[in-house]
Write a protein that holds these residues in place. Structure first.
Motif, PDB file in Angstrom:
ATOM      1  N   VAL A 230       0.831  -1.205   0.000  1.00  0.00           N
ATOM      2  CA  VAL A 230       0.000   0.000   0.000  1.00  0.00           C
ATOM      3  C   VAL A 230       0.862   1.250   0.000  1.00  0.00           C
ATOM      4  CG1 VAL A 230      -1.690   1.327   1.328  1.00  0.00           C
ATOM      5  CG2 VAL A 230      -1.916  -1.151   1.150  1.00  0.00           C
ATOM      6  N   GLY A 231       1.859   1.294   0.907  1.00  0.00           N
ATOM      7  CA  GLY A 231       2.654   2.501   1.086  1.00  0.00           C
ATOM      8  C   GLY A 231       3.421   2.913  -0.148  1.00  0.00           C
ATOM      9  N   ARG A 232       3.927   1.952  -0.906  1.00  0.00           N
ATOM     10  CA  ARG A 232       4.726   2.282  -2.076  1.00  0.00           C
ATOM     11  C   ARG A 232       3.892   2.894  -3.190  1.00  0.00           C
ATOM     12  NH1 ARG A 232       6.544  -1.977  -4.485  1.00  0.00           N
ATOM     13  NH2 ARG A 232       8.465  -1.132  -5.344  1.00  0.00           N
ATOM     14  N   ARG A 233       2.571   2.787  -3.088  1.00  0.00           N
ATOM     15  CA  ARG A 233       1.696   3.353  -4.116  1.00  0.00           C
ATOM     16  C   ARG A 233       1.227   4.769  -3.759  1.00  0.00           C
ATOM     17  NH1 ARG A 233       0.230  -2.174  -4.115  1.00  0.00           N
ATOM     18  NH2 ARG A 233       0.292  -3.114  -6.210  1.00  0.00           N
ATOM     19  N   LEU A 234       1.518   5.220  -2.555  1.00  0.00           N
ATOM     20  CA  LEU A 234       1.031   6.528  -2.116  1.00  0.00           C
ATOM     21  C   LEU A 234       1.899   7.653  -2.667  1.00  0.00           C
ATOM     22  CD1 LEU A 234       0.269   5.777   1.658  1.00  0.00           C
ATOM     23  CD2 LEU A 234      -1.315   5.723  -0.278  1.00  0.00           C
ATOM     24  N   SER A 235       1.257   8.745  -3.058  1.00  0.00           N
ATOM     25  CA  SER A 235       2.005   9.922  -3.489  1.00  0.00           C
ATOM     26  C   SER A 235       2.645  10.582  -2.266  1.00  0.00           C
ATOM     27  CB  SER A 235       1.061  10.925  -4.169  1.00  0.00           C
ATOM     28  OG  SER A 235       0.153  11.473  -3.214  1.00  0.00           O
ATOM     29  N   PRO A 236       3.688  11.418  -2.446  1.00  0.00           N
ATOM     30  CA  PRO A 236       4.310  12.095  -1.305  1.00  0.00           C
ATOM     31  C   PRO A 236       3.321  12.885  -0.458  1.00  0.00           C
ATOM     32  CG  PRO A 236       5.693  12.312  -3.234  1.00  0.00           C
ATOM     33  CD  PRO A 236       4.405  11.679  -3.697  1.00  0.00           C
ATOM     34  N   ALA A 237       2.363  13.556  -1.121  1.00  0.00           N
ATOM     35  CA  ALA A 237       1.391  14.357  -0.372  1.00  0.00           C
ATOM     36  C   ALA A 237       0.486  13.474   0.476  1.00  0.00           C
ATOM     37  CB  ALA A 237       0.554  15.193  -1.348  1.00  0.00           C
TER      38      ALA A 237
END
Length: 257
Positions: A230-237
């Protein structure tokens, strides 16, 4: 002390959730620690069992972020040395100091870390503009200030670990010219090192509950893999927003605890 089936399920689920949250943000201890206390474990035994049980989750999360770790070997070696020293020191302090020693300062540390996370884009932009004016290149290791800050954060992590990852992310985000996902990968490695060295110390110096450790270990290992996906798909914002939300909940829980 023997756990009931319901307590065992609760501890496993807490470990699963903590493994995922620690990989993405940090602060999974704020889920597992209250659950362990609710089963009747004394605070220090719960803390020690928690540190031991979450090691597989930390390692699992770091493995899940292995692609983002490429090219950061020297950085991890430098920061990892401080993490090991800090984690060992924090573990020793847990057994030497009163249980309430850090309770007042922890919410302040987490609050300051959240402010830095929110302001990180602005701070980073100001730092880059200053470098352009002075002609100085960015230091890939963040300089002595970052090394000392991460070591002190590791002392705290060895002592309690709640919101440890948030403090890591705020310090690295402020002092390193790097994207959030790569910083998150480093954060997972540092957390794994701190948890491991603290746990090794606890094995020889403190009491722990083997059933709780085993349940947390299995749950957190599974959660670490899920969190990495999940985390690797999140944008920086979005990742920054998750850190702020979880950190805010952490502060409330720490103040009311």
């Amino acid at each position: 002390m023997t756990m009931t089936l319901g307590e065992m399920i609760a501890v496993f689920c807490a470990g699963l959730a903590a493994g995922g949250i620690n990989t993405v943000v940090g602060s999974g201890t704020l889920i597992t620690f209250p659950v362990l206390l609710a089963t009747g474990l004394p605070p220090v035994t719960a803390t020690v069992s928690n540190a031991l049980g979450l090691i597989p989750g930390s390692i699992s999360g770091a493995i899940g972020y292995r692609r983002e770790l490429r090219g950061q070997g020297r950085r991890i070696l430098r920061f990892g040395t401080g993490a090991l020293l800090g984690g060992f020191t924090g573990a020793a302090l847990l057994l030497a100091l009163p249980a309430t020693a850090f309770e007042r300062i922890v919410p302040v540390l987490v609050g300051l870390a959240l402010v830095l996370v929110v302001l990180q884009p602005r701070i980073g932009r100001a730092v880059r503009e200053r470098r352009e004016r002075t002609g100085r290149a960015a230091r890939p290791d963040g300089g002595p200030l970052l090394s000392v800050g991460l070591t002190l954060a590791s002392v705290y992590g060895g002592y309690f670990a709640a919101a440890q990852g948030i403090i890591y992310m705020s310090l690295m985000g402020m002092l390193l010219d790097e994207n959030m996902q790569r910083l998150n990968a480093v954060k997972n490695v540092l957390a794994a090192l701190v948890n491991t060295v603290a746990a090794v110390f606890f094995l020889f110096a403190a009491d722990f509950h083997w059933t709780a450790v085993a349940l947390l270990a299995v749950g957190s290992a599974l959660g670490g893999q899920l969190g990495a996906r999940v985390g690797r798909r999140l944008s920086p914002a979005v990742l920054r927003g998750c850190i702020v939300v979880v950190g805010s909940v952490a502060i409330v829980q720490l103040v009311l605890r």
